[in-house]
Every structure is written in structure tokens, then in C-alpha cells.
Design a protein around this motif. Structure first.
Motif, PDB file in Angstrom:
ATOM      1  N   MET A   1     -22.126  29.959 112.072  1.00 23.68           N
ATOM      2  CA  MET A   1     -23.110  28.921 111.831  1.00 23.68           C
ATOM      3  C   MET A   1     -23.679  28.369 113.139  1.00 23.68           C
ATOM      4  O   MET A   1     -24.863  28.069 113.221  1.00 23.68           O
ATOM      5  N   TRP A   2     -22.842  28.226 114.177  1.00 23.53           N
ATOM      6  CA  TRP A   2     -23.327  27.712 115.458  1.00 23.53           C
ATOM      7  C   TRP A   2     -24.395  28.620 116.051  1.00 23.53           C
ATOM      8  O   TRP A   2     -25.331  28.146 116.709  1.00 23.53           O
ATOM      9  N   THR A   3     -24.250  29.903 115.811  1.00 21.84           N
ATOM     10  CA  THR A   3     -25.250  30.846 116.313  1.00 21.84           C
ATOM     11  C   THR A   3     -26.621  30.507 115.764  1.00 21.84           C
ATOM     12  O   THR A   3     -27.598  30.405 116.509  1.00 21.84           O
ATOM     13  N   VAL A   4     -26.708  30.294 114.471  1.00 19.89           N
ATOM     14  CA  VAL A   4     -27.992  29.987 113.833  1.00 19.89           C
ATOM     15  C   VAL A   4     -28.526  28.639 114.306  1.00 19.89           C
ATOM     16  O   VAL A   4     -29.714  28.500 114.602  1.00 19.89           O
ATOM     17  N   VAL A   5     -27.664  27.642 114.413  1.00 20.23           N
ATOM     18  CA  VAL A   5     -28.094  26.314 114.878  1.00 20.23           C
ATOM     19  C   VAL A   5     -28.658  26.411 116.292  1.00 20.23           C
ATOM     20  O   VAL A   5     -29.740  25.869 116.587  1.00 20.23           O
ATOM     21  N   LEU A   6     -27.953  27.105 117.178  1.00 21.49           N
ATOM     22  CA  LEU A   6     -28.436  27.255 118.557  1.00 21.49           C
ATOM     23  C   LEU A   6     -29.731  28.051 118.610  1.00 21.49           C
ATOM     24  O   LEU A   6     -30.620  27.750 119.426  1.00 21.49           O
ATOM     25  N   LEU A   7     -29.858  29.065 117.762  1.00 20.06           N
ATOM     26  CA  LEU A   7     -31.099  29.841 117.726  1.00 20.06           C
ATOM     27  C   LEU A   7     -32.267  28.985 117.238  1.00 20.06           C
ATOM     28  O   LEU A   7     -33.384  29.097 117.761  1.00 20.06           O
ATOM     29  N   ILE A   8     -32.035  28.137 116.275  1.00 18.30           N
ATOM     30  CA  ILE A   8     -33.097  27.237 115.801  1.00 18.30           C
ATOM     31  C   ILE A   8     -33.531  26.295 116.921  1.00 18.30           C
ATOM     32  O   ILE A   8     -34.728  26.152 117.212  1.00 18.30           O
ATOM     33  N   LEU A   9     -32.563  25.679 117.575  1.00 16.67           N
ATOM     34  CA  LEU A   9     -32.889  24.756 118.664  1.00 16.67           C
ATOM     35  C   LEU A   9     -33.598  25.471 119.814  1.00 16.67           C
ATOM     36  O   LEU A   9     -34.584  24.956 120.364  1.00 16.67           O
ATOM     37  N   SER A  10     -33.123  26.657 120.160  1.00 18.21           N
ATOM     38  CA  SER A  10     -33.759  27.389 121.257  1.00 18.21           C
ATOM     39  C   SER A  10     -35.195  27.765 120.904  1.00 18.21           C
ATOM     40  O   SER A  10     -36.087  27.732 121.759  1.00 18.21           O
ATOM     41  N   ASN A  11     -35.432  28.111 119.646  1.00 20.62           N
ATOM     42  CA  ASN A  11     -36.783  28.469 119.223  1.00 20.62           C
ATOM     43  C   ASN A  11     -37.723  27.278 119.196  1.00 20.62           C
ATOM     44  O   ASN A  11     -38.929  27.438 119.403  1.00 20.62           O
ATOM     45  N   ILE A  12     -37.213  26.100 118.958  1.00 17.49           N
ATOM     46  CA  ILE A  12     -38.049  24.902 119.043  1.00 17.49           C
ATOM     47  C   ILE A  12     -38.552  24.739 120.475  1.00 17.49           C
ATOM     48  O   ILE A  12     -39.751  24.522 120.710  1.00 17.49           O
ATOM     49  N   PHE A  13     -37.652  24.873 121.440  1.00 19.30           N
ATOM     50  CA  PHE A  13     -38.062  24.787 122.850  1.00 19.30           C
ATOM     51  C   PHE A  13     -39.060  25.883 123.206  1.00 19.30           C
ATOM     52  O   PHE A  13     -40.080  25.628 123.851  1.00 19.30           O
ATOM     53  N   MET A  14     -38.771  27.109 122.805  1.00 18.24           N
ATOM     54  CA  MET A  14     -39.626  28.221 123.198  1.00 18.24           C
ATOM     55  C   MET A  14     -40.995  28.138 122.533  1.00 18.24           C
ATOM     56  O   MET A  14     -42.010  28.430 123.181  1.00 18.24           O
ATOM     57  N   THR A  15     -41.033  27.749 121.288  1.00 20.75           N
ATOM     58  CA  THR A  15     -42.325  27.616 120.619  1.00 20.75           C
ATOM     59  C   THR A  15     -43.183  26.569 121.324  1.00 20.75           C
ATOM     60  O   THR A  15     -44.372  26.787 121.563  1.00 20.75           O
ATOM     61  N   TYR A  16     -42.574  25.460 121.697  1.00 23.82           N
ATOM     62  CA  TYR A  16     -43.332  24.434 122.413  1.00 23.82           C
ATOM     63  C   TYR A  16     -43.755  24.931 123.798  1.00 23.82           C
ATOM     64  O   TYR A  16     -44.883  24.690 124.226  1.00 23.82           O
ATOM     65  N   ALA A  17     -42.874  25.661 124.469  1.00 19.27           N
ATOM     66  CA  ALA A  17     -43.208  26.189 125.793  1.00 19.27           C
ATOM     67  C   ALA A  17     -44.381  27.167 125.714  1.00 19.27           C
ATOM     68  O   ALA A  17     -45.265  27.158 126.570  1.00 19.27           O
ATOM     69  N   TRP A  18     -44.387  28.007 124.706  1.00 18.11           N
ATOM     70  CA  TRP A  18     -45.427  29.030 124.581  1.00 18.11           C
ATOM     71  C   TRP A  18     -46.725  28.497 124.011  1.00 18.11           C
ATOM     72  O   TRP A  18     -47.808  28.928 124.392  1.00 18.11           O
TER      73      TRP A  18
END
Length: 111
Positions: A1-18
Motif C-alpha cells: 500500500m505504501w508503494t501506491v501512496v508514494l506513487l500518488i504523491l510523487s505524481n502530484i509533484f511531477m504533474t505540477y512540475a511538468w
């Protein structure tokens, strides 16, 4: 479950960065400054993405991790596009997303 949570959070940062800078394309901010700001934001994405992949690789294959990440990435992007960029979701986007969901199904299906 932590994998998915971290992937969601990382994608929020990356989407905003891009894509975050697209909302203000009418400004005269130099492109190099926009790139450096995006890199700064993306740093936090990497701080979450790398641990997520390391933890997830104990449970999932690398291919499964990538498919999970892409599905999360598209989900985060759709929410971002609608709420932040004020774009509308068209029917063909929904169909495209359904095909991605099928990819996830087939990646995890044991044949």
C-alpha cells in the motif's frame, strides 16, 4: 500500500512540475527560469518515486510497477487538468483511460 501512496504523491509533484506553468503561459517568465523551477519541484517527486519503486519491487515486477505508475499518473493528470487548468474531459479521453485500465487488468492477470 505504501508503494501506491508514494506513487500518488510523487505524481502530484511531477504533474505540477511538468504542467503547472501552462496556466500562466501569458507571463514573460524566461523559459530557463520555468525549467529550473520545474526541476526544483521534480526533485521532490524523485524523493518519493525512488523509494516507492524500491519498496514495490519486492512485491511487483518492474513492468507491473510501471503500469501502476502510468495509471496513477493519468488519474492525477485528469484531476489536475480539470481542477487546476480548467479543461474539460471529453468522451475520447474516457475511452482512452478505459484502455489504460484494461492494461492494468492484463498486467496483473495470471494466465
Amino acid at each position: 500500500m505504501w508503494t501506491v501512496v508514494l506513487l500518488i504523491l510523487s505524481n502530484i509533484f511531477m504533474t505540477y512540475a511538468w504542467y503547472g506553468h501552462l496556466k500562466n503561459t501569458h507571463t514573460n517568465t524566461p523559459l530557463i527560469l520555468v525549467i529550473l523551477m520545474s526541476w526544483g519541484i521534480a526533485f521532490f517527486e524523485y524523493c518519493l518515486q525512488v523509494p516507492a519503486n524500491r519498496m514495490g519491487y519486492r512485491i511487483f515486477t518492474a513492468t507491473q510497477l510501471k503500469i501502476i505508475q502510468e495509471c496513477i499518473s493519468l488519474t492525477v493528470f485528469v484531476v489536475f487538468a480539470v481542477l487546476y487548468l480548467k479543461e474539460t474531459i471529453r468522451w475520447n479521453y474516457i475511452v482512452s483511460f478505459a484502455f489504460i485500465a484494461l492494461a492494468v487488468f492484463f498486467a496483473f492477470k495470471k494466465f
